[in-house]
Design an enzyme around this catalytic site. Structure first.
Site, PDB file in Angstrom:
ATOM      1  N   LYS A  12       0.832  -1.205   0.000  1.00 40.76           N
ATOM      2  CA  LYS A  12       0.000   0.000   0.000  1.00 40.76           C
ATOM      3  C   LYS A  12       0.866   1.255   0.000  1.00 40.76           C
ATOM      4  CE  LYS A  12      -3.238   0.096   3.065  1.00 40.76           C
ATOM      5  NZ  LYS A  12      -4.089  -0.236   4.226  1.00 40.76           N
ATOM      6  N   ASP A  68      -8.810   2.922   5.168  1.00 42.62           N
ATOM      7  CA  ASP A  68      -9.440   1.640   5.435  1.00 42.62           C
ATOM      8  C   ASP A  68     -10.273   1.299   4.209  1.00 42.62           C
ATOM      9  OD1 ASP A  68      -9.438  -0.427   7.353  1.00 42.62           O
ATOM     10  OD2 ASP A  68     -11.554  -0.064   7.725  1.00 42.62           O
ATOM     11  N   THR A  69     -10.127   0.069   3.776  1.00 43.36           N
ATOM     12  CA  THR A  69     -10.766  -0.356   2.533  1.00 43.36           C
ATOM     13  C   THR A  69     -11.578  -1.603   2.763  1.00 43.36           C
ATOM     14  OG1 THR A  69      -9.032   0.558   1.133  1.00 43.36           O
ATOM     15  CG2 THR A  69     -10.303  -1.234   0.202  1.00 43.36           C
ATOM     16  N   GLY A 149      -4.641  -8.973  -2.073  1.00 39.12           N
ATOM     17  CA  GLY A 149      -6.010  -9.128  -1.563  1.00 39.12           C
ATOM     18  C   GLY A 149      -6.919  -9.823  -2.564  1.00 39.12           C
ATOM     19  N   TYR A 150      -8.048  -9.201  -2.863  1.00 36.49           N
ATOM     20  CA  TYR A 150      -9.066  -9.784  -3.732  1.00 36.49           C
ATOM     21  C   TYR A 150      -8.859  -9.439  -5.212  1.00 36.49           C
ATOM     22  CZ  TYR A 150     -11.553 -10.375   0.736  1.00 36.49           C
ATOM     23  OH  TYR A 150     -11.902 -10.723   2.028  1.00 36.49           O
ATOM     24  N   LYS A 171      -4.537   0.035 -12.644  1.00 41.81           N
ATOM     25  CA  LYS A 171      -5.307  -0.115 -11.403  1.00 41.81           C
ATOM     26  C   LYS A 171      -5.320   1.208 -10.616  1.00 41.81           C
ATOM     27  CE  LYS A 171      -5.593  -2.335  -6.925  1.00 41.81           C
ATOM     28  NZ  LYS A 171      -4.958  -3.131  -5.879  1.00 41.81           N
ATOM     29  N   HIS A 176     -10.425   2.360  -6.229  1.00 42.84           N
ATOM     30  CA  HIS A 176     -10.957   2.961  -5.011  1.00 42.84           C
ATOM     31  C   HIS A 176      -9.885   3.792  -4.297  1.00 42.84           C
ATOM     32  CE1 HIS A 176      -9.265  -1.007  -4.732  1.00 42.84           C
ATOM     33  NE2 HIS A 176      -9.067  -0.892  -3.427  1.00 42.84           N
TER      34      HIS A 176
END
Ligand code: IMP
Length: 194
Positions: A12, A68-69, A149-150, A171, A176
């Protein structure tokens, strides 16, 4: 200018650093010798982002932002949402989380979902909140090994590949976190704040 990003996650940190102008150097929690796992006890993304940023500002007296995601899936009433990191349970990994989601959606035709990022910035004693959303859908299988992650099971709207297959530049441009960080950058951009 140095600014603390309240995270231990090097993925991140790198991703967000790429989005910021060179004039802003991000410091991670490790960089300020903070090795605590800040408990995310909030029931919303907004609460958790605030908890983390407030911890750093109150403990170290520094300007700081945190994010926070969550991945919110329509037919699962917004789950995994705030539980995205630990959806398959404590001690499980990203693969376990993706497997759980794919199993839960096995017979579902509505696969709409969105990622949402909330950034909470404490800046010279004032709080600021920035939000970013990307709409998309959950694929039936995993595709690609990029991101984290996803990412291998999330196909953003208007694209025929998952975040796991798309380049980090693509991306970042639509994600987001990219959208929330763009709002943070727009705020930090004018020199009268700095
Ligand atoms: P965090 O709040 O950024 O730590 O995100 C919580 C969890 O959401 C992570 O552990 C990942 O499982 C998931 N997540 C966050 N951002 C992304 C992303 O960009 N792609 C895929 N999964 C993500």
């Amino acid at each position: 200018m140095k600014l603390v990003f309240a995270t231990h996650n090097i993925h991140k940190l790198r991703e967000v650093q790429q989005l910021l102008p060179d004039s802003i150097e991000l410091l991670s929690l490790n960089d300020i010798n903070c090795f605590d796992e800040i408990p995310e006890t909030g029931s919303t993304l907004e609460e958790n982002a605030k908890i983390k940023a407030d911890f750093v500002t109150q403990t170290y007296g520094l300007n700081c932002f945190s994010d926070d995601t969550g991945l919110l899936i329509d037919v699962l009433d917004g789950r995994p949402g705030v539980f995205s990191a630990r959806y398959a349970g404590e001690g499980k990994n990203a693969q376990d989380n993706m497997t759980k989601v794919l199993n839960e959606l096995e017979n579902q035709t509505d696969r709409n979902a969105h990622f949402k990022t909330v950034i909470h910035l404490n800046w010279n004693g004032e709080p600021y909140v920035f939000e970013g959303i990307v709409e998309g859908e959950i694929t039936h299988n995993q595709f690609g090994k990029g991101g984290f992650g996803y990412d291998p099971i999330f196909k953003p709207l208007g694209y025929d590949r998952t975040f796991g297959e798309l380049s980090s530049e693509t991306k970042n441009a639509i994600s987001h976190r990219g959208r929330a960080v763009a709002k943070l950058v727009a705020f930090l951009g004018p020199t009268d704040h700095i």
